[in-house]
Scaffold this active site. Sequence first.
Site, short mmCIF file in Angstrom:
data_model
loop_
_atom_site.label_atom_id
_atom_site.label_comp_id
_atom_site.label_asym_id
_atom_site.label_seq_id
_atom_site.Cartn_x
_atom_site.Cartn_y
_atom_site.Cartn_z
N LYS A 59 -7.24 1.37 -2.87
CA LYS A 59 -6.86 0.98 -1.51
C LYS A 59 -7.06 2.14 -0.54
O LYS A 59 -7.42 1.95 0.62
CB LYS A 59 -5.41 0.49 -1.48
CG LYS A 59 -4.91 0.05 -0.11
CD LYS A 59 -5.63 -1.18 0.44
CE LYS A 59 -5.27 -1.48 1.89
NZ LYS A 59 -4.00 -2.18 2.08
N THR A 69 0.87 -1.18 0.00
CA THR A 69 0.00 0.00 0.00
C THR A 69 0.91 1.22 0.00
O THR A 69 1.67 1.43 0.94
CB THR A 69 -0.92 0.01 1.23
OG1 THR A 69 -1.79 -1.13 1.14
CG2 THR A 69 -1.76 1.28 1.27
N LYS A 79 0.62 5.46 8.11
CA LYS A 79 1.21 5.69 6.79
C LYS A 79 0.12 5.79 5.72
O LYS A 79 0.06 6.71 4.92
CB LYS A 79 2.16 4.52 6.46
CG LYS A 79 2.83 4.57 5.11
CD LYS A 79 2.39 3.49 4.12
CE LYS A 79 2.38 2.09 4.62
NZ LYS A 79 2.02 1.08 3.59
#
Lengths: 274, 274
Positions: free
Chosen positions: A160, A85, A228
């Site tokens: 995502k 990701t 993140k």
Amino acid sequence: MGEPMAGHLLAAGHDLRVYSRTRSRASRLLDAGAVWADAPADAACGADVVISIVGFPEDVEEVHLGRRGTLRADELPSVIIDMTTSRPSLAARIADEARARGVEAVDAPVSGGDVGARNAALSIMVGAEPNVFDRVLPLFELLGQTVVLQGGPGAGQHCKMVNQILVAASMIGAVEGLRYADAAGLDGATVLASVSAGAAGSWTITNLAPRILKGDFAPGFFVEHFVKDLRIAMEEADAMGLDLPGLSLAKQAYERLCEAGHGQAGTHALAVAY
Amino acid sequence: MGEPMAGHLLAAGHDLRVYSRTRSRASRLLDAGAVWADAPADAACGADVVISIVGFPEDVEEVHLGRRGTLRADELPSVIIDMTTSRPSLAARIADEARARGVEAVDAPVSGGDVGARNAALSIMVGAEPNVFDRVLPLFELLGQTVVLQGGPGAGQHCKMVNQILVAASMIGAVEGLRYADAAGLDGATVLASVSAGAAGSWTITNLAPRILKGDFAPGFFVEHFVKDLRIAMEEADAMGLDLPGLSLAKQAYERLCEAGHGQAGTHALAVAY
């Protein structure tokens, strides 16, 4: 997650070279017939397909664009796939750099976590040119249950980000709902019995709320990785001129949780921040 | 929702007196054998059980504590049940006033909406003394699929507030996620194919996100009623000294949506506010 995923490819009869910063993490794959490579460039050398899944965008950049990255292989690979990701804009940049060298690039982040990786039950969100998607689909079908082409390079990462926006909102709801229930003197598990099956239901409520009630904050998915992801989503949203206050709230809450020392806990440890 | 619920009681063979501010809304029940009453007090007179489901806490107060309310019946009822989503503190006050007259009071808000009411598939969240719960449970089982005692008077309402906190967070997530997807150039339905089945999944994503994508904002559940619920949840949270920023964000967003003239739309019309 890389180890079980690579294991599925190996079990399906594919020849596999593997590189990991921590060689010991590859030992089971090496025992099962994979061949060690000393750098991404060596693993990628002449390969049909390269797959990476690492931690942070900086790592992705190093693996593919770095001095010993896949695009510096003596013999270039045909397709590079990043399943980390990571930043949509980085995925697009890698695709540009790859294309300039005659290499195709695919971004294919996943959801489903450790369990999904082990059971080959991941949801794989793919950004690729359609003809490239068709070529790598058989590999993805060894790794996941839901494999969907979302658009060109970067689109898998954008999808995502949507996934993480949804997960973050569900977690905020679960944590605030349980906090309210506790303050009101209700029994959390009894409340879940009333709310889980209806319009308030979610994967989070079914799977993580019971663990919050037990005080079991083992990951699952690490807080520091979620921070993140939420930072990337926020940067991208800002760049698109979007005002997403729910995402902003979640990002701040998770940053505080990380700063408070819970980076290695599961995402549902957000409950301890309330 | 009252009409189909009353219909289930009638169909099960119970004698029914009905009151509604709008008599025409009772006509099908009257045709089916219910008897009209000119006021809550008349409907309640000598009844084993009284059930109310109205709009706002003020209406609940009027129905039970008002001049022609159920607790002013010539012959008091045995149990009064309010199934409106209303203030926990009002439920507790009604229970106190009822008890002073020898009447038992139950709060039993529901989730599941119109469809759940028609199909007798509601989730019923009950605040009652345990012996009273046992007495009225057979009635609830005619109306719902999930009937759970949450605690004493007021606990049913508190549980419903938890439900609404969860629903609100899911909706914020869905709306922000779809907004992001659109801005990123993704196809909403394709994104849902990737995210619905995993950790990002929810009732909202499965049932309302597709309607958002179609621009179909018919209720479902009215924005103006949801604003009422979120205000109650916020007041209660404040009173308990809780800081619930996700709830606060949702309440403000829904208030703005209502002020913009969307009070009669479904809750998923939050998408038009983004």
